[in-house]
Design an enzyme around this catalytic site. Structure first.
Site, PDB file in Angstrom:
ATOM      1  N   HIS A  27       0.854  -1.274   0.119  1.00 18.71           N
ATOM      2  CA  HIS A  27       0.029   0.144   0.058  1.00 18.71           C
ATOM      3  C   HIS A  27       0.878   1.196   0.127  1.00 18.71           C
ATOM      4  CE1 HIS A  27      -3.906  -1.890   1.765  1.00 18.71           C
ATOM      5  NE2 HIS A  27      -3.152  -2.842   0.873  1.00 18.71           N
ATOM      6  N   CYS A  54      -2.380  -0.203   7.240  1.00 17.00           N
ATOM      7  CA  CYS A  54      -1.641   1.148   7.042  1.00 17.00           C
ATOM      8  C   CYS A  54      -1.838   2.063   8.407  1.00 17.00           C
ATOM      9  CB  CYS A  54      -1.978   1.881   5.984  1.00 17.00           C
ATOM     10  SG  CYS A  54      -1.576   0.946   4.271  1.00 17.00           S
ATOM     11  N   CYS A  86      -5.912   2.369   5.475  1.00 12.63           N
ATOM     12  CA  CYS A  86      -6.690   1.045   5.652  1.00 12.63           C
ATOM     13  C   CYS A  86      -5.994   0.737   7.182  1.00 12.63           C
ATOM     14  CB  CYS A  86      -6.365  -0.082   4.951  1.00 12.63           C
ATOM     15  SG  CYS A  86      -4.939  -0.505   4.950  1.00 12.63           S
ATOM     16  N   GLU A 111       0.946   3.820   1.723  1.00 14.94           N
ATOM     17  CA  GLU A 111       1.287   4.562   3.167  1.00 14.94           C
ATOM     18  C   GLU A 111       2.554   3.472   3.607  1.00 14.94           C
ATOM     19  OE1 GLU A 111      -3.098   5.412   3.007  1.00 14.94           O
ATOM     20  OE2 GLU A 111      -1.612   3.444   2.433  1.00 14.94           O
TER      21      GLU A 111
END
Length: 155
Positions: free
Chosen positions: A52, A85, A82, A54
């Protein structure tokens, strides 16, 4: 750079990610208005469900600053993180999260992170993914070793 300029960069990275075949997410980590690291979602490109924006950006920032503690830095992310993250942001000790849109916006385009947020609140036996404790006594040995270790680096 200003907060708005840093957020615009995260948003630009999210758009570039879509153009390059990745997911619509971008992130920037800055310290005192200077970009330390930036990244975008590479889940499908790298065949890595943890890639992801992040998490990838946290990894880059830690490498650039040669530390696992990003205190003093802030993250600008094109979307509300999410749960994975969000946890990584807390573990990295980032000072503040700026987000361009939220999880409801993400759910509207098929990214339903709210399901995972709801699962976390349940006890393990109530979650959709079955969980079972196995070989607890053997696993606790590593915890005992950590507790007794005098020269450990706490984090």
């Amino acid at each position: 750079m200003t907060n708005k300029e840093l957020m615009r960069r995260a948003i630009e990275l999210s758009k570039m990610s879509v153009q390059n075949g990745g997911g619509p997410f971008g992130a920037v980590i800055a310290c005192n208005g200077k970009i330390v690291a930036e990244g975008s979602n590479c889940v499908t490109l790298d065949c890595d469900p943890t890639a992801h924006a992040e998490v990838s950006t946290i990894r880059k920032a830690c490498k650039a600053l040669k530390t696992f503690d990003l205190s003093g830095c802030e993250i600008y992310t094109s979307c509300e993180p999410c749960p994975m993250c969000f946890g990584a942001i807390y573990w990295a000790h980032l000072d503040k999260i700026y987000m361009g849109n939220d999880r409801k916006d993400a759910a509207k385009i098929g990214f339903d992170d709210d399901f995972i947020y709801q699962e976390i609140a349940l006890s393990p036996e109530q979650r959709e993914k079955p969980s079972e404790i196995l070989l607890r006594d053997e696993a606790l040995e590593a915890f005992r070793m950590w507790e007794e270790k005098e020269d450990k680096t706490e984090y």
